[in-house]
Motif scaffolding. Sequence first.
Motif, PDB file in Angstrom:
ATOM      1  N   ASP A   1     -52.720 -34.182   3.659  1.00 33.27           N
ATOM      2  CA  ASP A   1     -53.432 -34.563   4.880  1.00 33.27           C
ATOM      3  C   ASP A   1     -52.620 -35.529   5.732  1.00 33.27           C
ATOM      4  N   ALA A   2     -51.729 -36.285   5.100  1.00 34.90           N
ATOM      5  CA  ALA A   2     -50.909 -37.260   5.820  1.00 34.90           C
ATOM      6  C   ALA A   2     -49.632 -37.524   5.040  1.00 34.90           C
ATOM      7  N   VAL A   3     -48.585 -37.879   5.760  1.00 40.73           N
ATOM      8  CA  VAL A   3     -47.318 -38.328   5.173  1.00 40.73           C
ATOM      9  C   VAL A   3     -46.962 -39.662   5.819  1.00 40.73           C
ATOM     10  N   PHE A   4     -46.531 -40.621   4.987  1.00 45.25           N
ATOM     11  CA  PHE A   4     -46.146 -41.939   5.476  1.00 45.25           C
ATOM     12  C   PHE A   4     -44.659 -42.181   5.262  1.00 45.25           C
ATOM     13  N   ASP A   5     -44.039 -42.795   6.270  1.00 42.49           N
ATOM     14  CA  ASP A   5     -42.622 -43.166   6.265  1.00 42.49           C
ATOM     15  C   ASP A   5     -42.523 -44.620   6.714  1.00 42.49           C
ATOM     16  N   PHE A   6     -42.372 -45.532   5.741  1.00 41.77           N
ATOM     17  CA  PHE A   6     -42.157 -46.936   6.078  1.00 41.77           C
ATOM     18  C   PHE A   6     -40.649 -47.199   6.091  1.00 41.77           C
ATOM     19  N   ALA A   7     -39.981 -46.760   7.164  1.00 37.34           N
ATOM     20  CA  ALA A   7     -38.564 -47.077   7.416  1.00 37.34           C
ATOM     21  C   ALA A   7     -37.634 -46.508   6.363  1.00 37.34           C
ATOM     22  N   ILE A   8     -37.715 -45.198   6.148  1.00 39.44           N
ATOM     23  CA  ILE A   8     -36.785 -44.548   5.221  1.00 39.44           C
ATOM     24  C   ILE A   8     -35.922 -43.493   5.894  1.00 39.44           C
ATOM     25  N   VAL A   9     -36.420 -42.828   6.937  1.00 38.48           N
ATOM     26  CA  VAL A   9     -35.697 -41.688   7.507  1.00 38.48           C
ATOM     27  C   VAL A   9     -34.335 -42.105   8.056  1.00 38.48           C
ATOM     28  N   HIS A  10     -34.207 -43.341   8.550  1.00 38.55           N
ATOM     29  CA  HIS A  10     -32.907 -43.764   9.084  1.00 38.55           C
ATOM     30  C   HIS A  10     -31.848 -43.920   7.991  1.00 38.55           C
ATOM     31  N   HIS A  11     -32.261 -43.922   6.722  1.00 37.31           N
ATOM     32  CA  HIS A  11     -31.313 -43.964   5.598  1.00 37.31           C
ATOM     33  C   HIS A  11     -30.790 -42.583   5.229  1.00 37.31           C
ATOM     34  N   ILE A  12     -31.388 -41.541   5.773  1.00 38.00           N
ATOM     35  CA  ILE A  12     -31.093 -40.177   5.334  1.00 38.00           C
ATOM     36  C   ILE A  12     -30.061 -39.547   6.276  1.00 38.00           C
ATOM     37  N   PRO A  13     -28.876 -39.174   5.764  1.00 38.89           N
ATOM     38  CA  PRO A  13     -27.856 -38.589   6.648  1.00 38.89           C
ATOM     39  C   PRO A  13     -28.378 -37.367   7.407  1.00 38.89           C
ATOM     40  N   ASN A  14     -29.002 -36.429   6.718  1.00 35.55           N
ATOM     41  CA  ASN A  14     -29.559 -35.227   7.353  1.00 35.55           C
ATOM     42  C   ASN A  14     -31.035 -35.461   7.664  1.00 35.55           C
ATOM     43  N   TRP A  15     -31.289 -36.411   8.566  1.00 36.50           N
ATOM     44  CA  TRP A  15     -32.651 -36.860   8.839  1.00 36.50           C
ATOM     45  C   TRP A  15     -33.530 -35.769   9.429  1.00 36.50           C
ATOM     46  N   ARG A  16     -32.933 -34.826  10.146  1.00 37.27           N
ATOM     47  CA  ARG A  16     -33.721 -33.725  10.697  1.00 37.27           C
ATOM     48  C   ARG A  16     -34.328 -32.871   9.586  1.00 37.27           C
ATOM     49  N   ASP A  17     -33.580 -32.714   8.480  1.00 39.47           N
ATOM     50  CA  ASP A  17     -34.113 -31.967   7.344  1.00 39.47           C
ATOM     51  C   ASP A  17     -35.321 -32.691   6.739  1.00 39.47           C
TER      52      ASP A  17
END
Length: 206
Positions: free
Chosen positions: A112-128
Amino acid sequence: MLMNRAETMLVNSPPRRWLQRYEAHVLATLGGRTPGARVAEIGCGPGGGTRLVLDRFGAATVHAVDLDPAMLPRARRRLAPYGDRVRLTQGSATDLRTAFAPFDGGGDGTYDAVFDFAIVHHIPNWRDALAEVARVLKPGGRFYFDEVTATALARRSYRLLFDHPTEDRFTAGEFLAELPRHGLDVGDRWRTRIGGDYLLGVAQRR
């Protein structure tokens, strides 16, 4: 990409927990609570954000993943009072099907929901990672995000203290523009902070 020692200490500190409470307040204002929801969290770290998802947002269950196995014992201790409402695993935000398979999670339209507390900027392939978020969300499900942008990462303090991928970092505008490409509509449910260094918002799965 794993955090270095300085950022790991920051993530495990009381000031970070205080800041997360403020971030959760902003996200709840933008997107509402999630009472009774089945939720996924990417990059749970020591579990402070997971606890907020349960207490502040009212989620029924949380499946949480972190790339760093050293974070999980801290999270398990912090979240032990919640029992089976929380399942923690080591894995990648770009492959939630594998990470959550032991919990019968990670399939298409699972959460129903996904939470991201400041993790995507750590991921090289962030679009994936955004594609995975969209895949596991139910239609109408919400993606709550709190992110650090390229504007902040270019600052001398960030470059000296922390390690982050150096290529293909996103500005607030670039992150917001990428969301609809994965079926995530944000509308006006977003805010920037400190000159565009930080981006908070809520997108809804079509």
